[in-house]
Design a protein around this motif. Structure first.
Motif, PDB file in Angstrom:
ATOM      1  N   GLU A 290       0.547  -1.318  -0.188  1.00  0.00           N
ATOM      2  CA  GLU A 290      -0.007  -0.252   0.066  1.00  0.00           C
ATOM      3  C   GLU A 290       1.395   1.060  -0.552  1.00  0.00           C
ATOM      4  O   GLU A 290       1.078   2.328  -0.525  1.00  0.00           O
ATOM      5  CB  GLU A 290      -0.692  -0.278   1.308  1.00  0.00           C
TER       6      GLU A 290
ATOM      7  N   GLN B  59      -4.687  -7.822  -1.656  1.00  0.00           N
ATOM      8  CA  GLN B  59      -5.512  -6.913  -1.111  1.00  0.00           C
ATOM      9  C   GLN B  59      -4.919  -5.747  -1.158  1.00  0.00           C
ATOM     10  O   GLN B  59      -5.947  -4.686  -1.434  1.00  0.00           O
ATOM     11  CB  GLN B  59      -5.045  -7.272  -0.141  1.00  0.00           C
TER      12      GLN B  59
ATOM     13  N   SER C 257      -7.341  -2.298  -2.372  1.00  0.00           N
ATOM     14  CA  SER C 257      -7.712  -0.550  -1.880  1.00  0.00           C
ATOM     15  C   SER C 257      -7.245   0.249  -1.893  1.00  0.00           C
ATOM     16  O   SER C 257      -7.409   0.903  -2.261  1.00  0.00           O
ATOM     17  CB  SER C 257      -7.110  -1.542   0.177  1.00  0.00           C
TER      18      SER C 257
END
Length: 384
Positions: free
Chosen positions: A258, A283, A287
């Motif tokens: 991220e 994931q 996101s």
């Protein structure tokens, strides 16, 4: 179904999958992963990645022959003194296949559960693995297969165990510079990294920036895969922007990914080297709303990874055969106790790679095109 039938059927299934993958490659009409062409975080629609042709190629035939040779050599021998273990580096879905293989090997050898111990550190911590090794010694283990969390710190322990007559077999990651360096049962990791690099080069169209996320930057399996990955990218316009150690933590891998995506908008590829990395990166990409613009190539076949393959979030995953590391590993450890190391290595030697120490459990690439076929093979081996 008898052992021989299971082994031959598995080999035939793998061969069938190879033929299927080749056919997909030849006609070039593999279906694009679902979800491609969707809108990313910037609102623009990117072109779908080039369709990958999977290659489900393992070393089943050779290992089935070796298993048969070891079983023949052990026939009629007293195995009552055999006490073996399989110690892996983290409790992950990837290793469930290894556990199934190890327990099946022990069963086919006629060894009771008390003489065959499987252990996976719940949190992937060195202290957990070291504690288990102490327990095994107190229980009179005669041999163990190990995927060492820290090869450097394991060297002294392995030396002491070998000096006391305990057989040590490196699995998943080689153990160079230790008393277990002479035999490694697992994927040729450089080859696995090359496969991942070639896949990344294809889905990115030969240009872009990639970040690599891995559970260790020092373990031999990690360094060899990353080297193979980088070598496969040579000649393209793809650069490796970062290599990040997530310390065997899926949560850390997701957080790291991220951060990378937030701070580096030009990164359009992620390579997840350890089994949990694929789902963790998927994931993070979801996101960030970048499923269509950031392409993921991963290693291994965790259930979540295969789910992201099906949905198209992960373009392809390089697969190993941990089942075989468990199954053949059990036979080798039993043979070294009963027949001796020299006699066992004489049986193993014809099946080694050109480096003289690697007993390959195979390597392949699963994409959306051959996902169902790979899952059928897993089911047949009792892995699912």
């Amino acid at each position: 179904m008898g052992t021989r039938t299971i082994r031959i059927t598995a080999a035939c299934a793998a061969a069938l999958l190879v033929a299927t993958a080749a056919a997909c490659s030849k006609n070039g009409s593999g279906s694009s992963p679902s979800g491609t062409g969707s809108t990313g975080s910037g609102g623009a629609t990117s072109a779908p990645p080039a369709a990958l042709a999977g290659s489900i190629t393992f070393n089943q035939d050779n290992l089935a022959k070796l298993d048969a040779a070891l079983k023949t050599a052990l026939a009629g021998k007293d195995l009552s003194g055999v006490n073996i273990a399989m110690v892996v580096n983290v409790a992950a879905d990837y290793w469930k296949a290894g556990q199934v293989g190890f327990q099946k090997g022990c069963s086919d050898l006629g060894l009771s559960g008390s003489k065959c111990t499987y252990y996976a550190p719940p949190n992937g911590k060195l202290t957990e693995q070291n504690s288990e090794m102490e327990t095994l010694r107190s229980q009179g283990v005669t041999g163990y297969a190990i995927s060492a969390i820290d090869p450097t710190s394991a060297a002294g322990t392995i030396h002491t165990d070998v000096q006391h007559g305990v057989s040590v077999l490196a699995i998943d990651s080689p153990l160079p510079g230790t008393d277990a360096a002479s035999l490694y049962l697992g994927t040729p990791n450089y080859t696995a990294g090359q496969q991942a690099g070639l896949a990344m080069k294809q889905v990115l169209g030969g240009k872009g920036k990639v970040a690599v996320l891995v559970g260790s930057l020092t373990a031999a399996n990690a360094t060899q895969r990353i080297q193979g990955f980088e070598d496969a990218l040579k000649g393209s316009s793809i650069t490796v922007a970062q290599k990040v150690n997530d310390n065997l933590s899926a949560a850390t891998a997701t957080s790291d990914a991220e951060t990378i995506l937030a701070n580096n908008p030009d990164v359009n590829g992620l390579y997840g080297v350890y089994s949990y990395d694929g789902p963790a990166l998927a994931q993070a990409v979801q996101s960030a709303g970048k499923s269509s613009s950031v392409h993921i190539v991963s290693d291994d076949s965790d259930a979540q990874t295969l789910g992201f393959i099906k949905s198209g979030v992960i373009s392809g995953t390089v697969v190993q055969m941990p089942y075989q590391q468990g199954y053949t590993g059990a036979y080798i450890l039993a043979a070294e106790k009963v027949l001796g190391k020299d006699a066992t290595m004489a049986l193993v030697k014809p099946y080694l790679e050109s480096d003289g120490s690697t007993l390959s459990s195979g390597v392949g690439l699963v994409t959306s095109a051959d996902l169902s076929g790979y899952q059928a093979l897993e089911t047949q081996l009792g892995i699912s």
